[in-house]
Design an enzyme around this catalytic site. Sequence first.
Site, PDB file in Angstrom:
ATOM      1  N   ASP A 298       0.820  -1.201   0.000  1.00  0.00           N
ATOM      2  CA  ASP A 298       0.000   0.000   0.000  1.00  0.00           C
ATOM      3  C   ASP A 298       0.861   1.261   0.000  1.00  0.00           C
ATOM      4  O   ASP A 298       1.848   1.349   0.732  1.00  0.00           O
ATOM      5  CB  ASP A 298      -0.875  -0.025   1.264  1.00  0.00           C
ATOM      6  CG  ASP A 298      -1.814   1.157   1.344  1.00  0.00           C
ATOM      7  OD1 ASP A 298      -2.623   1.321   0.419  1.00  0.00           O
ATOM      8  OD2 ASP A 298      -1.741   1.923   2.325  1.00  0.00           O
ATOM      9  N   GLU A 340       1.211  -0.640  -5.254  1.00  0.00           N
ATOM     10  CA  GLU A 340       0.120   0.321  -5.412  1.00  0.00           C
ATOM     11  C   GLU A 340       0.752   1.717  -5.475  1.00  0.00           C
ATOM     12  O   GLU A 340       0.944   2.390  -4.468  1.00  0.00           O
ATOM     13  CB  GLU A 340      -0.875   0.259  -4.245  1.00  0.00           C
ATOM     14  CG  GLU A 340      -2.124   1.095  -4.511  1.00  0.00           C
ATOM     15  CD  GLU A 340      -2.327   2.315  -3.597  1.00  0.00           C
ATOM     16  OE1 GLU A 340      -3.219   3.118  -3.877  1.00  0.00           O
ATOM     17  OE2 GLU A 340      -1.581   2.476  -2.617  1.00  0.00           O
TER      18      GLU A 340
HETATM   19  C1  GLC Z   1      -3.970   3.388  -0.371  1.00  0.00           C
HETATM   20  C2  GLC Z   1      -5.367   2.846  -0.285  1.00  0.00           C
HETATM   21  C3  GLC Z   1      -6.289   3.928   0.128  1.00  0.00           C
HETATM   22  C4  GLC Z   1      -5.838   4.474   1.441  1.00  0.00           C
HETATM   23  C5  GLC Z   1      -4.373   4.878   1.385  1.00  0.00           C
HETATM   24  C6  GLC Z   1      -3.830   5.073   2.757  1.00  0.00           C
HETATM   25  O1  GLC Z   1      -3.858   4.338  -1.343  1.00  0.00           O
HETATM   26  O2  GLC Z   1      -5.744   2.297  -1.512  1.00  0.00           O
HETATM   27  O3  GLC Z   1      -7.600   3.467   0.207  1.00  0.00           O
HETATM   28  O4  GLC Z   1      -6.623   5.585   1.749  1.00  0.00           O
HETATM   29  O5  GLC Z   1      -3.567   3.907   0.831  1.00  0.00           O
HETATM   30  O6  GLC Z   1      -3.610   3.819   3.382  1.00  0.00           O
HETATM   31  C1  GLC Z   2      -3.224   9.106  -3.642  1.00  0.00           C
HETATM   32  C2  GLC Z   2      -2.181   8.107  -3.380  1.00  0.00           C
HETATM   33  C3  GLC Z   2      -2.686   6.719  -3.540  1.00  0.00           C
HETATM   34  C4  GLC Z   2      -4.030   6.528  -2.898  1.00  0.00           C
HETATM   35  C5  GLC Z   2      -4.982   7.615  -3.201  1.00  0.00           C
HETATM   36  C6  GLC Z   2      -6.191   7.435  -2.355  1.00  0.00           C
HETATM   37  O1  GLC Z   2      -3.513   9.139  -4.985  1.00  0.00           O
HETATM   38  O2  GLC Z   2      -1.104   8.256  -4.271  1.00  0.00           O
HETATM   39  O3  GLC Z   2      -1.763   5.854  -2.968  1.00  0.00           O
HETATM   40  O4  GLC Z   2      -4.609   5.375  -3.393  1.00  0.00           O
HETATM   41  O5  GLC Z   2      -4.398   8.835  -2.930  1.00  0.00           O
HETATM   42  O6  GLC Z   2      -7.125   8.417  -2.662  1.00  0.00           O
END
Ligand code: GLC
Ligand code: GLC
Length: 654
Positions: A298, A340
């Site tokens: 993540d 991600e």
């Molecule tokens: C990732 C997840 C998102 C979350 C963020 C913080 O981007 O997909 O849902 O808010 O991480 O953990």
């Molecule tokens: C930003 C972050 C990503 C997360 C997203 C959640 O784009 O880069 O990690 O999933 O915020 O809204």
Amino acid sequence: MVVSTGKPNITLEAQRTLDRLLPRLEVEFAAVAKRQPKLWAQFLSRLNAHFPRLFGILLHLYGGQYDFFYHVESLLSIMAKSWVSREKSLKALDKAREGQPTWFQDHKMVGGVCYTDLFADDLAGIQRKIPYFKELGLTYLHLMPLFQSPDGENDGGYAISSYREVDPQLGTMEELRSLADELRSEGISLVLDFVFNHTSNEHTWALKARDGDLHYQNYYRMYSDRVMPDAYELHLREIFPDEHPGVFTYFEDIDQWVWTTFHSNQWDLNYANPEVFNQMANEMLFLANQGVEVLRLDAVAFIWKALGTNCENLPEAHMIIQAFNAITRIAAPALLFKSEAIVHPDEVAKYIQQQECQLSYNPLLMALLWNTLATRQVNLLHYSMANRFAIPEGCAWVNYVRCHDDIGWTFSDEDAAALGINAFDHRQFLNAFYSGTFEGSFARGLTFQENPKTQDARISGTCASLAGLEKAIKEETEVEVDLAIKRILLIHNVILSIGGIPLIYLGDEVGTLNDYTYRQDPAKSDDSRWVHRPTADKLRYAQREDGETVPGKIFHGLKHLLQLRIETPDISNEQPDFVGTGNPHVFGYLRSGVEGDILFLNNFSDETQVISKNVIRLRGLALPLVDLVEGDEYIKDRDLVLGPYQYVWLQTKS
Ligand code: GLC
Ligand code: GLC
């Protein structure tokens, strides 16, 4: 960007370190080595193979610390302990995967993702859904975060209070382990998140830090005044500006500013502290030992901070992941990483390599599918895929159309400029289009994190609502309903045929619409992403069998494509050849295969489109061609006609 560990002096130093530390480790594990000599030998052999790489990275990151070797030694012990306690069946899996490291590139791979509670109440419910997962042909199941997290707002479980305790409302660790086993025996790999950028403010480390324990305060990034926060913030992007301005949160009880990239109850870990690295490595191996086969890493972009930079995608962030990767090769070789990184496509690509993340979300394809539905022009999609779809060998994209998060328009400004598109204006257009305010838009989405300072915004909404189904149903226009269904199937067709692992956001396969009830829940009302995280709709799922209903039409269409994919080994992982189709509305790619080449064409417009027969001939395809989707024999020296949003898989008839 693989850290070079091959330099003779580092290899030598790694060897020396191992020679020095191993005897002590062997004392610690003497009983094991005696009882299970083979098992111990296996560990040592993997350690010898991967330690130099690991050591090189650790030396780079932490070599300057006075107690560097102490941390290296405790890491050795963490890995050995984890390996020794790893289940026999998982050790067998390790061997099998080592023998076939690219198993996930198989054309039969299909992913699904859901929230345990929303989809099936709890883990026992998920277990009961296995027949449904098999009905869909899933081989990969991502369960959204299911560990303990604060009551109320917890970012959908992404604020984790313990990596070792399942949220009691969902079940127990025991159940999770047996679910992983059962899924595996049904040919489905369990995928879980490794939320390693931050813990919740209720994790024991955070509680101790809050109690004033300096040792644990050093697990996070805490500052007693605004000097450093101000200096950092000069260069930082705000990720969740709705929740708190900037990146730091002030906590009165401890009189400290804490680094909170996301929500104020998600405290960023301090990876400059080698103890944090080791502790998190330990948590990671713990998850691997529960039978998790893929960890979704993540928020990878944010894990390393350095003053004067935007603290995203720094070289050290890559090194941390590569070091974790080396650790898995030693102590849990079956485990894979999925990155991600929802950032600029150049940066997304840097996380993808065998020694870092073997899998990665493809946020560019996702965003551009929606872009193309809005503009009906395939230029940016074609240009971006032709230049950016290729990734290193032994890796795979995870292609998706929707997930639990918002849609960020992460295409490259440079790519857009090359086609004469002004990226800033275009993003404004896309936000207007998908929030339904643009004249003539079919979409019903919501904006997310509108930032007045930057005028940036992202989009929430389910696949079906964004594709026009919600509006069409409300307005009771059958033609529009039909077009919306076609849009949904078209973009799924792309993720199913372009190569890589397709990932279905469960609910989308039956056309789930936006759910606005989150607005009544104070823990959710500030976060529009909840609009596309509804409870599974029993009626829709029941209707999926009935081809006369809307859910049934979507489900049948999708099932047909899934079946086709499984029957077509030529949809390998390899990158297709993105071909010009001579029609600005039709996205095309060609795959060569054992059974003959296959040309995939996708009409992104709501009108009939023609592809000239010369285009087909130029691609060297012998006539007649058969469309694998509809079974029609397509061309007898005529131009090819595609209906609104039609897609075809054209193969030379043998
Ligand atoms: C990732 C997840 C998102 C979350 C963020 C913080 O981007 O997909 O849902 O808010 O991480 O953990
Ligand atoms: C930003 C972050 C990503 C997360 C997203 C959640 O784009 O880069 O990690 O999933 O915020 O809204």
